[in-house]
Design a protein around this motif. Structure first.
Motif, mmCIF file in Angstrom:
data_model
loop_
_atom_site.group_PDB
_atom_site.id
_atom_site.type_symbol
_atom_site.label_atom_id
_atom_site.label_comp_id
_atom_site.label_asym_id
_atom_site.label_seq_id
_atom_site.Cartn_x
_atom_site.Cartn_y
_atom_site.Cartn_z
ATOM 1 N N ALA A 262 0.863 -1.178 -0.079
ATOM 2 C CA ALA A 262 0.158 -0.149 0.048
ATOM 3 C C ALA A 262 0.659 1.123 -0.096
ATOM 4 N N LEU A 263 1.938 1.308 0.616
ATOM 5 C CA LEU A 263 2.997 2.366 1.008
ATOM 6 C C LEU A 263 3.268 2.733 -0.791
ATOM 7 N N SER A 264 3.758 1.663 -1.276
ATOM 8 C CA SER A 264 4.443 2.096 -2.644
ATOM 9 C C SER A 264 3.410 2.463 -3.385
ATOM 10 N N LYS A 265 2.131 2.016 -3.333
ATOM 11 C CA LYS A 265 0.909 2.333 -4.240
ATOM 12 C C LYS A 265 0.685 3.799 -4.003
ATOM 13 N N ILE A 266 0.337 3.935 -2.480
ATOM 14 C CA ILE A 266 0.144 5.487 -2.065
ATOM 15 C C ILE A 266 1.291 6.363 -2.632
ATOM 16 N N LEU A 267 2.449 6.077 -2.582
ATOM 17 C CA LEU A 267 3.420 7.140 -2.938
ATOM 18 C C LEU A 267 3.501 7.477 -4.460
ATOM 19 N N ARG A 268 3.183 6.175 -5.072
ATOM 20 C CA ARG A 268 3.266 6.197 -6.709
ATOM 21 C C ARG A 268 1.848 7.254 -7.049
ATOM 22 N N THR A 269 0.815 7.028 -6.249
ATOM 23 C CA THR A 269 -0.343 7.588 -6.889
ATOM 24 C C THR A 269 -0.351 9.108 -6.572
ATOM 25 N N SER A 270 0.084 9.269 -5.429
ATOM 26 C CA SER A 270 0.171 10.785 -5.000
ATOM 27 C C SER A 270 1.097 11.640 -6.048
ATOM 28 N N TYR A 271 1.997 10.793 -6.451
ATOM 29 C CA TYR A 271 3.225 11.453 -7.411
ATOM 30 C C TYR A 271 2.335 11.869 -8.516
ATOM 31 N N GLN A 272 1.564 10.862 -9.059
ATOM 32 C CA GLN A 272 0.986 11.160 -10.391
ATOM 33 C C GLN A 272 -0.168 12.135 -10.136
ATOM 34 N N MET A 273 -0.869 12.079 -9.136
ATOM 35 C CA MET A 273 -1.951 13.069 -9.085
ATOM 36 C C MET A 273 -1.442 14.358 -8.965
ATOM 37 N N LEU A 274 -0.337 14.865 -8.380
ATOM 38 C CA LEU A 274 0.290 16.197 -8.227
ATOM 39 C C LEU A 274 0.897 16.403 -9.507
ATOM 40 N N GLY A 275 0.782 15.441 -10.652
ATOM 41 C CA GLY A 275 1.353 15.904 -11.740
ATOM 42 C C GLY A 275 2.914 16.000 -11.690
ATOM 43 N N LEU A 276 3.560 15.267 -10.762
ATOM 44 C CA LEU A 276 4.965 15.189 -10.608
ATOM 45 C C LEU A 276 5.462 14.093 -11.477
ATOM 46 N N GLN A 277 6.827 14.273 -11.761
ATOM 47 C CA GLN A 277 7.415 13.191 -12.684
ATOM 48 C C GLN A 277 9.012 13.073 -12.337
ATOM 49 N N SER A 278 9.890 12.143 -12.656
ATOM 50 C CA SER A 278 11.044 12.176 -12.206
ATOM 51 C C SER A 278 11.955 12.063 -13.394
ATOM 52 N N PHE A 279 13.187 12.654 -13.210
ATOM 53 C CA PHE A 279 14.172 12.497 -14.240
ATOM 54 C C PHE A 279 15.544 12.090 -13.471
ATOM 55 N N PHE A 280 16.322 11.330 -14.185
ATOM 56 C CA PHE A 280 17.395 10.779 -13.238
ATOM 57 C C PHE A 280 18.907 11.320 -13.786
ATOM 58 N N THR A 281 19.643 11.262 -12.719
ATOM 59 C CA THR A 281 21.007 11.671 -13.228
ATOM 60 C C THR A 281 21.978 10.483 -12.723
ATOM 61 N N VAL A 282 22.741 9.887 -13.529
ATOM 62 C CA VAL A 282 23.305 8.790 -13.144
ATOM 63 C C VAL A 282 24.903 8.530 -13.313
#
Ligand SMILES: Nc1nc2c(ncn2[C@@H]2O[C@H](COP(=O)(O)OP(=O)(O)OP(=O)(O)O)[C@@H](O)[C@H]2O)c(=O)[nH]1
Ligand SMILES: [Mg+2]
Length: 359
Positions: A262-282
């Motif tokens: 649930a934790l992972s689902k909650i964090l993922r969903t909230s990220y999407q709902m807030l219109g947020l996304q990620s980019f990476f530096t590697v």
């Protein structure tokens, strides 16, 4: 970014919250108010990058989670909204209602019976009332001020507040109203409760595992005008999961047919709902996920890493994560033509791997 766990007393907020501590990178507790936890956003893509680069350190994106004390029954046997509760709720960018569906006679529900639909309705109605009262006051104030001053901002705000007020009067939460960028900006300081993105997390017990999909479906259709996402979860099981080793966790989840915690689902969903996304530096030093809003340009994304990168931006080297995994190295991505140089106007995509060239 902050999400708040909101609900009635004993709905399972702290039980859920405590599952976060295994993921927490820092924590802070204040018993008078909400308890805060800074939580890593799980990201398989970043984990995979780390497997390739074996960096000294991996830095995930983070989200702040607030555990707000639930509403209790007061002396006259009623559950009442308090101002301190509303203030704590207002502070968040997104809300998570934690709603009790689990049965346990040793834990008294503040409204005596278990009825998830009633509890959702209660919170939604109280928050809508609070917004309506605010909008009413604001309308009055704008009209009064317009008599005294010719401020252009007031002229722009008036029709917007009128539009919101009419919407709320129809008993519709403000999050279901379409707003443009300028309108969102005008409203950003007001912290309207029903404007916040909402996830309704319903806490079931093990005995409901077989019927939970159907029950959630019913709730969803009853509240289809809420503009909320629904997530069923099992607080007690989740808590037990969080205390296990990774290996045991996998076996346990398989046994219960749980695909994602649930934790992972909650964090993922909230990220999407807030219109947020990620980019990476590697790289060998560090693999890191950075949080940006949708439609950020390469230059804006560079500014998230460092203001100097924004000011002295030249170009960004870009390859998408999917291509990187497919070809296995930057050199092979170059040969395949999926590694490219982009200018400052380039719109960064979720999962892009960037290397910023700057002066
Ligand atoms: N049987 C059962 N008990 C649960 C479940 N989830 C939570 N509980 C129990 O319910 C009690 C209240 O849970 P909490 O997580 O503390 O509730 P809360 O929402 O934080 O409550 P407040 O902070 O008072 O608003 C605890 O004793 C939990 O162990 C569940 O799914 N099943
Ligand atoms: Mg609690």
């Amino acid at each position: 970014m902050q999400i708040g766990l909101v609900g009635l007393q004993f709905s399972g907020k702290t039980t859920l919250f405590n599952t976060l501590s295994s993921n927490a990178s820092h924590s802070q507790s204040n018993k008078e108010e909400a308890t805060v936890e800074v939580v890593k956003v799980p990201d398989e893509r970043l984990d995979n990058c780390s497997k390739i680069f074996n960096p000294k350190k991996q830095v995930n994106a983070t989200i702040e989670v607030f555990d707000i004390p639930g509403l209790r029954m007061s002396e006259d046997n009623k559950v009442k909204i308090t101002n301190s509760f509303l203030t704590a709720v207002r502070n968040n960018d997104a809300l998570f209602y934690v709603i009790r569906a689990f049965k346990d006679e040793s834990i008294v529900h503040p409204m005596n019976t278990i009825d998830p639909a009633r509890d959702i309705e209660f919170l939604e109605t109280e928050f809508l009332f609070s917004d309506i009262a605010f909008l009413e006051n604001r309308l009055e104030k704008i009209k009064k001020d317009m008599l005294k001053s010719k401020d252009e901002r007031l002229k722009k705000e008036l029709p917007l507040i009128e539009k919101l007020f009419q919407h709320a009067e129809k008993e519709l939460p403000l999050r279901t109203l379409e707003l443009d960028e300028t309108e969102i900006k005008i409203l950003s300081g007001y912290q309207l409760l029903t404007l916040k993105p909402l996830v309704i997390a319903v806490n079931y017990d093990e005995s409901s595992i077989a019927t939970v999909d159907e029950e959630i479906k019913k709730l969803k259709s009853k509240f289809e005008k809420s503009g909320a996402e629904f997530i069923p979860f099992f607080a007690k099981i989740e808590y037990e999961l969080s205390q296990m080793t990774e290996e045991d966790r996998q076996i346990f989840m398989q046994d219960y047919g749980i695909k994602e915690s649930a934790l992972s689902k909650i964090l993922r969903t909230s990220y999407q709902m807030l219109g947020l996304q990620s980019f990476f530096t590697v790289g060998e030093d560090e693999c890191r996920a950075w949080t940006i809003k949708k439609n950020f340009t390469a230059q804006q994304a560079a500014g998230v890493i460092h203001t100097d990168f924004f000011n002295k931006f030249i170009r960004a080297e870009v390859v998408h994560y999917d291509d990187f995994i497919k070809y296995g190295s930057f050199a092979k991505c170059k040969d395949a033509g999926v590694w490219r140089l982009e200018g400052k106007e380039y719109i960064v995509k979720d999962g892009d791997i960037l290397n910023i060239r700057h002066n």
